[in-house]
Scaffold this motif. Structure first.
Motif: not given
Ligand code: COA
Length: 176
Positions: A78-79, A3-5, A60-63
């Motif tokens: 996202g990626l 999870e990215l902030r 990871w992916g298209l968050w």
């Protein structure tokens, strides 16, 4: 699962409650102007399910993007690995799709910068690409704000898009 902030946003795994606002943005002709068409509810749900499965598998992916202390779902950033062959694949691309009411706040660029940092720092990718139609100026501006560059020699015909004005694509690249 990562999870990215960022200063204003959280990039997270999807929840069931994201499906309604996702279907709404996929049904908006303005959001989907540079795609072959809008998505039905079923197509939107299928896409969300595929994204969730990819994030579960890879971490990871298209968050799903949430505004801290604000709307819980504004779209995805996202990626992803392009699921087709082209002169630049295999590759990892950075991509985005936000609901119209959340454009113009810098959210796409802020979230994409976090995704790129994750791709370079955690995944140690040598390069991240991004692609869109030449006419998609808003999306190209995001790419340029991220420091990505386009070489016209990389322009290509998207193999998944039928012949017509949306087939030609520009490619932007960013090296680690
Ligand atoms: C492409 C897309 C994500 C761009 O959204 P966006 O909000 O224009 O992009 P950004 O997040 O970088 O925001 C930049 C804008 O926010 C403004 N802004 C306002 N507050 C800001 C802040 N605090 N920080 C940064 N920018 C801010 C900028 O001035 C800029 O406005 P401008 O375009 O009028 O000059 C959006 O148009 C979209 O979802 N399009 C449909 C889907 C699509 O085409 N996806 C790409 C397919 S390849």
């Amino acid at each position: 699962m990562s999870e990215l902030r960022t200063g204003r946003l959280v990039l997270r795994q999807w929840r069931d409650s994201d499906l309604d606002p996702f279907a709404a943005l996929n049904a908006d002709p303005e959001v989907m102007r540079h795609f072959p068409g809008t998505l039905s509810r079923e197509q939107s749900d299928d896409l969300a399910r595929a994204i969730v499965t990819a994030i579960d598998a890879l971490g990871w992916g298209l968050w799903a993007v949430e505004v801290q202390g604000g709307p819980e779902f504004i779209g995805f950033v996202g990626l992803a690995e392009p699921g087709f062959e082209a002169h630049f694949t295999p590759a990892v691309e950075v991509g985005w799709r936000l609901a119209r009411e959340h454009w113009g706040h810098g959210y796409a660029t802020e979230a994409a910068q976090a995704a790129i940092d994750f791709g370079f720092d955690e995944l140690e990718l040598p390069e991240i690409v991004s692609m869109t139609t030449p006419q998609n100026v808003r999306s190209r501006r995001v790419m340029e704000r991220l420091g990505m560059t386009r070489d016209p020699c990389d322009d290509f015909d998207h193999p998944r898009i039928p012949d017509g004005p949306l087939r030609r694509h520009v490619l932007y690249r960013l090296k680690r």
